[in-house]
Motif scaffolding. Structure first.
Motif, PDB file in Angstrom:
ATOM      1  N   GLU A 161     -22.992  -8.258  64.005  1.00 30.83           N
ATOM      2  CA  GLU A 161     -23.189  -9.099  62.819  1.00 30.83           C
ATOM      3  C   GLU A 161     -22.884  -8.328  61.535  1.00 30.83           C
ATOM      4  O   GLU A 161     -22.314  -8.865  60.580  1.00 30.83           O
ATOM      5  N   TYR A 162     -23.306  -7.063  61.528  1.00 28.48           N
ATOM      6  CA  TYR A 162     -23.044  -6.209  60.371  1.00 28.48           C
ATOM      7  C   TYR A 162     -21.531  -6.076  60.129  1.00 28.48           C
ATOM      8  O   TYR A 162     -21.054  -6.232  59.003  1.00 28.48           O
ATOM      9  N   ILE A 163     -20.800  -5.798  61.203  1.00 31.15           N
ATOM     10  CA  ILE A 163     -19.348  -5.618  61.057  1.00 31.15           C
ATOM     11  C   ILE A 163     -18.697  -6.922  60.580  1.00 31.15           C
ATOM     12  O   ILE A 163     -17.811  -6.926  59.731  1.00 31.15           O
ATOM     13  N   LEU A 164     -19.178  -8.042  61.107  1.00 30.66           N
ATOM     14  CA  LEU A 164     -18.654  -9.336  60.667  1.00 30.66           C
ATOM     15  C   LEU A 164     -18.878  -9.510  59.163  1.00 30.66           C
ATOM     16  O   LEU A 164     -17.986  -9.913  58.416  1.00 30.66           O
ATOM     17  N   ASN A 165     -20.076  -9.152  58.724  1.00 30.41           N
ATOM     18  CA  ASN A 165     -20.432  -9.265  57.311  1.00 30.41           C
ATOM     19  C   ASN A 165     -19.541  -8.393  56.420  1.00 30.41           C
ATOM     20  O   ASN A 165     -18.960  -8.869  55.444  1.00 30.41           O
ATOM     21  N   ILE A 166     -19.402  -7.115  56.781  1.00 31.30           N
ATOM     22  CA  ILE A 166     -18.614  -6.229  55.901  1.00 31.30           C
ATOM     23  C   ILE A 166     -17.121  -6.556  55.963  1.00 31.30           C
ATOM     24  O   ILE A 166     -16.401  -6.382  54.993  1.00 31.30           O
ATOM     25  N   ILE A 208     -18.567   0.800  55.262  1.00 25.71           N
ATOM     26  CA  ILE A 208     -19.525   1.620  56.023  1.00 25.71           C
ATOM     27  C   ILE A 208     -19.874   2.867  55.212  1.00 25.71           C
ATOM     28  O   ILE A 208     -21.045   3.243  55.089  1.00 25.71           O
ATOM     29  N   ILE A 209     -18.849   3.476  54.610  1.00 25.33           N
ATOM     30  CA  ILE A 209     -19.100   4.663  53.778  1.00 25.33           C
ATOM     31  C   ILE A 209     -19.916   4.289  52.538  1.00 25.33           C
ATOM     32  O   ILE A 209     -20.854   4.997  52.168  1.00 25.33           O
ATOM     33  N   ASP A 210     -19.596   3.152  51.904  1.00 23.94           N
ATOM     34  CA  ASP A 210     -20.390   2.686  50.756  1.00 23.94           C
ATOM     35  C   ASP A 210     -21.861   2.582  51.153  1.00 23.94           C
ATOM     36  O   ASP A 210     -22.747   2.987  50.395  1.00 23.94           O
ATOM     37  N   ASP A 211     -22.107   2.062  52.336  1.00 25.50           N
ATOM     38  CA  ASP A 211     -23.481   1.873  52.801  1.00 25.50           C
ATOM     39  C   ASP A 211     -24.151   3.197  53.158  1.00 25.50           C
ATOM     40  O   ASP A 211     -25.365   3.356  52.974  1.00 25.50           O
ATOM     41  N   ILE A 212     -23.372   4.163  53.681  1.00 26.05           N
ATOM     42  CA  ILE A 212     -23.923   5.502  53.948  1.00 26.05           C
ATOM     43  C   ILE A 212     -24.266   6.179  52.616  1.00 26.05           C
ATOM     44  O   ILE A 212     -25.337   6.764  52.463  1.00 26.05           O
ATOM     45  N   LEU A 213     -23.346   6.059  51.649  1.00 30.80           N
ATOM     46  CA  LEU A 213     -23.577   6.685  50.342  1.00 30.80           C
ATOM     47  C   LEU A 213     -24.801   6.098  49.648  1.00 30.80           C
ATOM     48  O   LEU A 213     -25.492   6.799  48.908  1.00 30.80           O
ATOM     49  N   ASP A 214     -25.069   4.833  49.888  1.00 29.34           N
ATOM     50  CA  ASP A 214     -26.263   4.213  49.310  1.00 29.34           C
ATOM     51  C   ASP A 214     -27.516   4.970  49.775  1.00 29.34           C
ATOM     52  O   ASP A 214     -28.508   5.036  49.060  1.00 29.34           O
ATOM     53  N   ILE A 215     -27.440   5.555  50.977  1.00 28.71           N
ATOM     54  CA  ILE A 215     -28.576   6.293  51.532  1.00 28.71           C
ATOM     55  C   ILE A 215     -28.546   7.762  51.129  1.00 28.71           C
ATOM     56  O   ILE A 215     -29.568   8.339  50.762  1.00 28.71           O
ATOM     57  N   THR A 216     -27.370   8.366  51.169  1.00 25.65           N
ATOM     58  CA  THR A 216     -27.290   9.821  50.992  1.00 25.65           C
ATOM     59  C   THR A 216     -26.915  10.239  49.572  1.00 25.65           C
ATOM     60  O   THR A 216     -27.100  11.393  49.207  1.00 25.65           O
ATOM     61  N   GLY A 217     -26.382   9.334  48.800  1.00 30.66           N
ATOM     62  CA  GLY A 217     -25.855   9.699  47.485  1.00 30.66           C
ATOM     63  C   GLY A 217     -26.953   9.793  46.443  1.00 30.66           C
ATOM     64  O   GLY A 217     -28.096   9.399  46.662  1.00 30.66           O
ATOM     65  N   ASN A 218     -26.593  10.338  45.285  1.00 30.61           N
ATOM     66  CA  ASN A 218     -27.544  10.303  44.174  1.00 30.61           C
ATOM     67  C   ASN A 218     -26.958   9.461  43.051  1.00 30.61           C
ATOM     68  O   ASN A 218     -25.753   9.254  42.967  1.00 30.61           O
ATOM     69  N   ASN A 234     -31.091  -5.375  52.667  1.00 30.64           N
ATOM     70  CA  ASN A 234     -29.828  -5.325  53.404  1.00 30.64           C
ATOM     71  C   ASN A 234     -29.843  -4.152  54.382  1.00 30.64           C
ATOM     72  O   ASN A 234     -29.825  -2.997  53.974  1.00 30.64           O
ATOM     73  N   ILE A 235     -29.895  -4.481  55.657  1.00 35.62           N
ATOM     74  CA  ILE A 235     -29.995  -3.459  56.701  1.00 35.62           C
ATOM     75  C   ILE A 235     -28.579  -3.004  57.048  1.00 35.62           C
ATOM     76  O   ILE A 235     -27.826  -3.741  57.681  1.00 35.62           O
ATOM     77  N   SER A 236     -28.250  -1.801  56.635  1.00 36.43           N
ATOM     78  CA  SER A 236     -26.884  -1.318  56.876  1.00 36.43           C
ATOM     79  C   SER A 236     -26.796  -0.590  58.217  1.00 36.43           C
ATOM     80  O   SER A 236     -27.797  -0.363  58.893  1.00 36.43           O
ATOM     81  N   LEU A 237     -25.575  -0.220  58.576  1.00 34.88           N
ATOM     82  CA  LEU A 237     -25.310   0.319  59.919  1.00 34.88           C
ATOM     83  C   LEU A 237     -26.205   1.489  60.328  1.00 34.88           C
ATOM     84  O   LEU A 237     -26.734   1.480  61.455  1.00 34.88           O
ATOM     85  N   PRO A 238     -26.446   2.486  59.446  1.00 34.44           N
ATOM     86  CA  PRO A 238     -27.335   3.584  59.880  1.00 34.44           C
ATOM     87  C   PRO A 238     -28.719   3.080  60.297  1.00 34.44           C
ATOM     88  O   PRO A 238     -29.293   3.578  61.271  1.00 34.44           O
ATOM     89  N   PHE A 239     -29.245   2.088  59.596  1.00 36.82           N
ATOM     90  CA  PHE A 239     -30.558   1.549  59.964  1.00 36.82           C
ATOM     91  C   PHE A 239     -30.481   0.701  61.230  1.00 36.82           C
ATOM     92  O   PHE A 239     -31.419   0.683  62.024  1.00 36.82           O
ATOM     93  N   ILE A 240     -29.381   0.019  61.410  1.00 32.60           N
ATOM     94  CA  ILE A 240     -29.212  -0.733  62.667  1.00 32.60           C
ATOM     95  C   ILE A 240     -29.260   0.245  63.845  1.00 32.60           C
ATOM     96  O   ILE A 240     -29.932  -0.001  64.849  1.00 32.60           O
ATOM     97  N   TYR A 241     -28.582   1.368  63.692  1.00 39.10           N
ATOM     98  CA  TYR A 241     -28.622   2.395  64.751  1.00 39.10           C
ATOM     99  C   TYR A 241     -30.042   2.951  64.909  1.00 39.10           C
ATOM    100  O   TYR A 241     -30.510   3.159  66.030  1.00 39.10           O
ATOM    101  N   LEU A 242     -30.724   3.190  63.797  1.00 38.97           N
ATOM    102  CA  LEU A 242     -32.099   3.716  63.862  1.00 38.97           C
ATOM    103  C   LEU A 242     -33.010   2.768  64.637  1.00 38.97           C
ATOM    104  O   LEU A 242     -33.784   3.185  65.496  1.00 38.97           O
ATOM    105  N   PHE A 243     -32.881   1.475  64.326  1.00 40.94           N
ATOM    106  CA  PHE A 243     -33.770   0.485  64.948  1.00 40.94           C
ATOM    107  C   PHE A 243     -33.413   0.198  66.407  1.00 40.94           C
ATOM    108  O   PHE A 243     -34.125  -0.546  67.081  1.00 40.94           O
ATOM    109  N   GLU A 244     -32.309   0.752  66.874  1.00 41.14           N
ATOM    110  CA  GLU A 244     -32.032   0.639  68.302  1.00 41.14           C
ATOM    111  C   GLU A 244     -33.090   1.394  69.104  1.00 41.14           C
ATOM    112  O   GLU A 244     -33.322   1.090  70.276  1.00 41.14           O
ATOM    113  N   GLU A 245     -33.723   2.365  68.453  1.00 42.22           N
ATOM    114  CA  GLU A 245     -34.834   3.071  69.104  1.00 42.22           C
ATOM    115  C   GLU A 245     -36.118   2.292  68.884  1.00 42.22           C
ATOM    116  O   GLU A 245     -36.521   2.045  67.737  1.00 42.22           O
ATOM    117  N   THR A 246     -36.757   1.928  69.974  1.00 41.97           N
ATOM    118  CA  THR A 246     -37.934   1.054  69.903  1.00 41.97           C
ATOM    119  C   THR A 246     -39.018   1.581  68.962  1.00 41.97           C
ATOM    120  O   THR A 246     -39.629   0.811  68.221  1.00 41.97           O
TER     121      THR A 246
END
Ligand code: 2DE
Ligand code: MG
Ligand code: MG
Ligand code: MG
Ligand code: MG
Length: 322
Positions: A161-166, A208-218, A234-246
């Motif tokens: 769904e995320y990929i469809l959105n971006i 995807i990089i824009d969304d990573i930078l939102d987390i890591t950038g200043n 807005n749950i971006s890809l890194p958080f989608i991966y994080l939430f794959e862990e129960t």
């Protein structure tokens, strides 16, 4: 090892684009001019560069490429103005946003104004096919933004769904820019389709990089507040991966259910994502998209410096920090 501005023709093309953008500002009525000038003369100008360079892959620089490039930046800027209203963003490119300074009422209209300007230019130069590429992209951008709004604070959003959105909200316009370049160079549908694929994949990597930078950038480097996506739910890809862990899904499902993430929860989530492999996985996903972009581009028979430049731009988009 090609630098963008080492190629005089590209530099020249972009200067023409910048001049035309300045004309748009100066010919607008004084009130509009005041509101939009800070936005149009800044930014990376990725989209017009893609139009120009995609065109020059196949033919010498021409007027149609320049006007289409100008239109692409106007459409992009209009979409950013509206995006900042939607996202409630106060800051962009190290300046307060139009919605912050003038309010939503004015910001909606400033976006509409630029939007109309883009189509005035396309229409004045009979760029019918490019108009259609852009119109189709805008349909996608709107539906992508609606899709995104339907999934806010939804912890069960999937990677698919995320990929469809971006792909709708970001890749569609970048794809249209690359198609428009090839069209203005007189290429056939086969080549235009390949250039569209190049832009599509590059656009996915770009967001995807824009969304990573939102987390890591200043804020200083980004020119906009960091970690704003979470605030907006807005749950971006890194958080989608994080939430794959129960355990992480369990830890944050109540927070997200409240549809409001306080500062403390936000800091916890960012701490957890930084200490997981999620960012690396997301970065790798972006890299995969750049690989696919280059693969599509390499199916285009031409071999020249402009094609090399497109490859470099797509690779550079992985390393950018703003
Ligand atoms: C950027 O996402 C995506 C922007 C697409 C916006 C499209 C709209 C509909 P971000 P940043 C508003 C089309 C409207 C038009 C063409 C007038 O992550 O981080 O929010 O830069 O971008 O805020
Ligand atoms: Mg935004
Ligand atoms: Mg947005
Ligand atoms: Mg963003
Ligand atoms: Mg952006």
């Amino acid at each position: 090892n090609i630098e963008l501005y080492d190629i005089p023709q590209v530099h020249y093309g972009m200067q023409l684009v910048e001049n035309e953008l300045l004309k748009v500002i100066s010919k607008s009525d004084t009130m509009i001019c005041e509101i939009i000038k800070g936005l149009l003369n800044t930014g990376k100008k990725i989209r017009p560069k893609l139009v120009i360079i995609s065109g020059m892959c196949f033919d010498e620089l021409n007027e149609k490429m320049v006007y289409t490039a100008v239109a692409s930046e106007l459409i992009h800027t209009a979409s950013l103005i509206h995006d900042d209203i939607i996202d409630g963003s106060d800051y962009r490119r190290n300046k307060p946003t139009i919605n912050y300074t003038y309010g939503n009422y004015v910001a909606v209209l400033a976006g509409d104004f630029l939007f109309a300007k883009a189509f005035e230019i396309l229409s004045n130069h009979y760029l019918t096919k490019c108009t259609l590429y852009f119109v189709k992209a805008i349909h996608e951008m709107c539906s992508g933004e609606i899709l995104q709004s339907n999934r806010r604070f939804d912890i069960s959003i999937t990677e698919h769904e995320y990929i469809l959105n971006i792909s709708k909200k970001t890749a569609s316009l970048i794809s249209a820019c690359c198609m428009a370049g090839a069209e203005n160079a007189g290429e056939d549908d086969y080549v235009i389709t390949l250039m569209g694929l190049f832009g599509y994949y590059m656009g996915c990597a770009f967001q995807i990089i824009d969304d990573i930078l939102d987390i890591t950038g200043n804020q200083e480097e980004l020119g906009k507040p960091a970690a704003h996506d979470l605030t907006e739910g807005n749950i971006s890809l890194p958080f989608i991966y994080l939430f794959e862990e129960t355990r992480y899904k369990d830890r944050y499902k109540d927070v997200l259910n409240k549809k409001q993430i306080d500062r403390e929860a936000k800091e916890d989530m960012i701490h957890d994502v930084l200490n997981s492999d999620s960012l690396l996985r997301a970065k790798n996903k972006a890299r995969e998209y750049v690989d696919k972009a280059i693969e599509s581009l390499c199916k285009v028979p031409q071999q020249n410096v402009y094609k090399e430049l497109l490859i470099k731009m797509s690779l550079d988009s992985l390393e950018r920090c703003y």
